[in-house]
Motif scaffolding. Sequence first.
Motif, PDB file in Angstrom:
ATOM      1  N   ASN A 123       5.850   3.943   3.532  1.00 42.51           N
ATOM      2  CA  ASN A 123       4.735   3.497   2.689  1.00 42.51           C
ATOM      3  C   ASN A 123       3.792   4.626   2.308  1.00 42.51           C
ATOM      4  N   VAL A 124       4.323   5.833   2.161  1.00 50.24           N
ATOM      5  CA  VAL A 124       3.482   6.969   1.763  1.00 50.24           C
ATOM      6  C   VAL A 124       3.221   6.939   0.258  1.00 50.24           C
ATOM      7  N   GLY A 125       4.284   6.830  -0.546  1.00 42.00           N
ATOM      8  CA  GLY A 125       4.110   6.726  -1.994  1.00 42.00           C
ATOM      9  C   GLY A 125       4.876   7.760  -2.780  1.00 42.00           C
ATOM     10  N   THR A 146       0.821  -1.229   0.000  1.00 40.41           N
ATOM     11  CA  THR A 146       0.000   0.000   0.000  1.00 40.41           C
ATOM     12  C   THR A 146       0.847   1.268   0.000  1.00 40.41           C
ATOM     13  N   THR A 147       2.017   1.182  -0.648  1.00 40.88           N
ATOM     14  CA  THR A 147       2.860   2.373  -0.747  1.00 40.88           C
ATOM     15  C   THR A 147       2.315   3.313  -1.814  1.00 40.88           C
ATOM     16  N   GLY A 148       2.141   2.781  -3.030  1.00 39.01           N
ATOM     17  CA  GLY A 148       1.524   3.592  -4.071  1.00 39.01           C
ATOM     18  C   GLY A 148       2.483   4.394  -4.922  1.00 39.01           C
ATOM     19  N   THR A 152      -0.624   7.975   5.320  1.00 41.57           N
ATOM     20  CA  THR A 152       0.312   7.381   4.357  1.00 41.57           C
ATOM     21  C   THR A 152      -0.407   6.872   3.110  1.00 41.57           C
ATOM     22  N   THR A 153      -1.491   7.559   2.705  1.00 43.96           N
ATOM     23  CA  THR A 153      -2.169   7.184   1.466  1.00 43.96           C
ATOM     24  C   THR A 153      -1.375   7.699   0.268  1.00 43.96           C
ATOM     25  N   GLY A 154      -1.086   8.992   0.274  1.00 44.56           N
ATOM     26  CA  GLY A 154      -0.258   9.536  -0.792  1.00 44.56           C
ATOM     27  C   GLY A 154      -1.018  10.001  -2.020  1.00 44.56           C
ATOM     28  N   THR A 164      -5.436   2.879   2.215  1.00 43.44           N
ATOM     29  CA  THR A 164      -4.453   3.975   2.298  1.00 43.44           C
ATOM     30  C   THR A 164      -3.276   3.726   1.347  1.00 43.44           C
ATOM     31  N   GLY A 165      -3.637   3.236   0.138  1.00 41.18           N
ATOM     32  CA  GLY A 165      -2.612   2.894  -0.854  1.00 41.18           C
ATOM     33  C   GLY A 165      -2.259   4.055  -1.761  1.00 41.18           C
TER      34      GLY A 165
HETATM   35  K   LIG Z   1       0.460   4.883   0.349  1.00 40.41           K
END
Ligand SMILES: [K+]
Lengths: 480, 480
Positions: free
Chosen positions: B429-431, B110-112, B312-314, B217-218
Amino acid sequence: MINIRPLSFLLGLFLAVVAGLMLIPAGVSLYHGEGLAEDFFKSASLTAIAALMAVSSGYRSQLTLSTRDLYLFTTLTWIIVSMFAALPFTFYHGISYTDAFFETMSGITTTGSTVLSGLNDTAWSILIWRSLLQWLGGIGFIVMGVAIFPMLNVGGMRLFRTESSDWSDKWMPRTQLIGRGLVKVYLLLTALCCLGYLLAGMTPFEAINHAMTTLSTGGYSTTDSSMTHFSTLAHWNGTLFMFLGGMPMLIYLQMVHMRSLSVWNDQQVKGYLSFVVAASLALAWWLSNAKQLPFFDALTLASFNLVSVVTTTGFASTDYSAWGPAAGVIFFFLMFVGACSGSTSGAIKIFRFQLAGAILHKALKQQIHPSALFPQRYNRRTINEDIVRSLVSFSILFIATIIVLALFLVLTGVDPVSSLTGAITAVTNVGPGLGEVIGPAGNFASLPDSAKWALSLGMLLGRLEIITVAVLFLPSFWRY
Amino acid sequence: MINIRPLSFLLGLFLAVVAGLMLIPAGVSLYHGEGLAEDFFKSASLTAIAALMAVSSGYRSQLTLSTRDLYLFTTLTWIIVSMFAALPFTFYHGISYTDAFFETMSGITTTGSTVLSGLNDTAWSILIWRSLLQWLGGIGFIVMGVAIFPMLNVGGMRLFRTESSDWSDKWMPRTQLIGRGLVKVYLLLTALCCLGYLLAGMTPFEAINHAMTTLSTGGYSTTDSSMTHFSTLAHWNGTLFMFLGGMPMLIYLQMVHMRSLSVWNDQQVKGYLSFVVAASLALAWWLSNAKQLPFFDALTLASFNLVSVVTTTGFASTDYSAWGPAAGVIFFFLMFVGACSGSTSGAIKIFRFQLAGAILHKALKQQIHPSALFPQRYNRRTINEDIVRSLVSFSILFIATIIVLALFLVLTGVDPVSSLTGAITAVTNVGPGLGEVIGPAGNFASLPDSAKWALSLGMLLGRLEIITVAVLFLPSFWRY
Ligand SMILES: [K+]
Ligand SMILES: [K+]
């Protein structure tokens, strides 16, 4: 109740020392015919009057200070001394009091960030006053680190308590004895460093100034180009004495008194030496490949600049941003390292990394064997919960101070790189930041006044390991 | 001895789920006439064969796993599942296996972070596979966080052990029960989020994809411009469900089962809510002043982007680097925050800040009153030495991983800002990172392959709270 009167007496003594030291640049100015002697005499008189008032309103007897007294005294002394030590700058070329205070706080905390440019054309008396401030701040910090911090257990420094309490049972006589010993060692090392610089081709004035700012890991120079235009030998002399300045000063005293080299078994010293040697070689190897330099030249540059940052001296022998983008990131992280506890260096310091590593290693083993017992020692002392919690507190305060300071700076309009590295370099007492404005090739003159005051506070917080100041903000500190 | 056979059986089951899920994009491709169904069938077949082999070489009985088994199993599962889940990408437009693996690891953790551009012209089947990866990774992480992490006490998470062991005494039935409950809650929330997006004007395809990547939260989107061109209502729907996705999922289950709102007394939830509300208002106030925006517009942008980073969705609703230099520094620090433990979010997480704050407050009081006793609790549990040490270990590993990764990236030739923020955004894992290359307006395609593999490892380490992987590197892990 805070014990005002003995505090006032002690503060007066410190101010008297500052007033006395102002006579040195006054003499230099007279000898050199700069016409600034009067300014220094005026500053010295004002400081002496303040010293007299403080001494006479305090008294000598009953010098029993409580823990709370020590906290307040420590913070106030650094601020008030800086306020007076800034006076000579205010008479010079219309420097504002903000700039004068910034330069003084930067000097006395051995940070070495400067608002002055055109150092080559600056009066010798002003230059020597800057160097004296760093030299005085350095020895002041060392004595504070031996006499006060372990008593307060600032940031896990109770670890080092026994070393200094081996000597005597009573605080005052022990502190005076150790204090005198430390001043002698510090003087001797400064003299040796000066001699080295002379032999390496510096003029006597350059050698004296740089010796004072090398041993104190302060980093003020007498030229805008810092150490760039000095010889290879001067670089190695600088590397050696910055390294020695990053050692726990007490170690030298123990070597003399115990006539043994067993103190080199000190875990912190071994870690410091290993890190500096390994990192210098790695950096030199990388630099000689990246820039096609002969290995010895690369090693000279790499070790000087690495030791300069790690000991938080902040001399620059070259603008390392010219080494390419990787160097910026490497030096960014190196700013946090610091040398040994009990030295003049700032930042996190080697022993905290070693403590952290020991805690981590134990925790990892515990993850696999949850019920096993893994006892832990550092320098033959058990790493107990108090020390772990002190380490946590220091880390939180350290990071939080940098974050708040960086946010404040960026909101005053300073660019992001200068804000972030300016906050770091102030709190770690390194001196120069990264980037074009406040990097090794720049200076802090162009920052807004509010940023300069904030950075001055950051330097002070960094110098006092933050927690010393932070407790003053607890409401329960002021209740009794 | 590592217990290979039951591990192999479990891994096979997970691979079977992945193979089954590949039929969804296959169906989308058939329905949409993209001609990619065959690729997904091929990938599904390969994965199904691997699943069969793993299941048949393992066996079901004796599912008693030791602590060591769990560590190895956790890390290996994420890697092997990603290796197979990457297959569909490799058939598409000549994407390299490096890029496919990066995209998959980025999805499933779920980093994105993405290497794809031209998302508007990308096949729907590929887009939905990316969203499915995040959705699957999200629920996988939550179940892992409830079932496995508290048992291993990863990073102080034993704090949350009682909450889940309230339900039953035995591990497997409890885990299955809770797992099913969590999947239902997660499905329900995703459906509600999808409905919200539909009402806010998204197309059904956009709504389904964004609902899956919001709840997890990806942060994967179906357009290059992320959320920029959607309505204000869609932004608020996103803010709401990102926030809900950052809550401890178990809280919802407890609310249903215990039919009470008392769980809102959870210290972590209260801290999370307070922080998000206060920080959004502050940011909105600053933004409306700095950019002369009406307060509600500023609040929409500020809360969406803040919640997006903190959970940490991004997602990006705007390139916040256009908000000026201060925004860059603010978002740089916000990347570290994270939401609640037991959610799909990464990074440090609120409870660790609360623990750190409690430890600091106690330590400061202890500095003044060294002999006083200050008992400490978090969510009615004592903060004991184990928890303090876990917190220390997590912090060290977290920071060390970022430093090593950033140094590696800059040495592969990536620019300093991308190296530093790329390392941070992967491990948290923010993206998206900051800067022109990997910032909210960029993507990771241009980085060298070695950097992509290193970042993939960074994402995995971040997802597994690092310590889960770090123990595998202890020699004593492999001795018995
Ligand atoms: K993310
Ligand atoms: K310095």
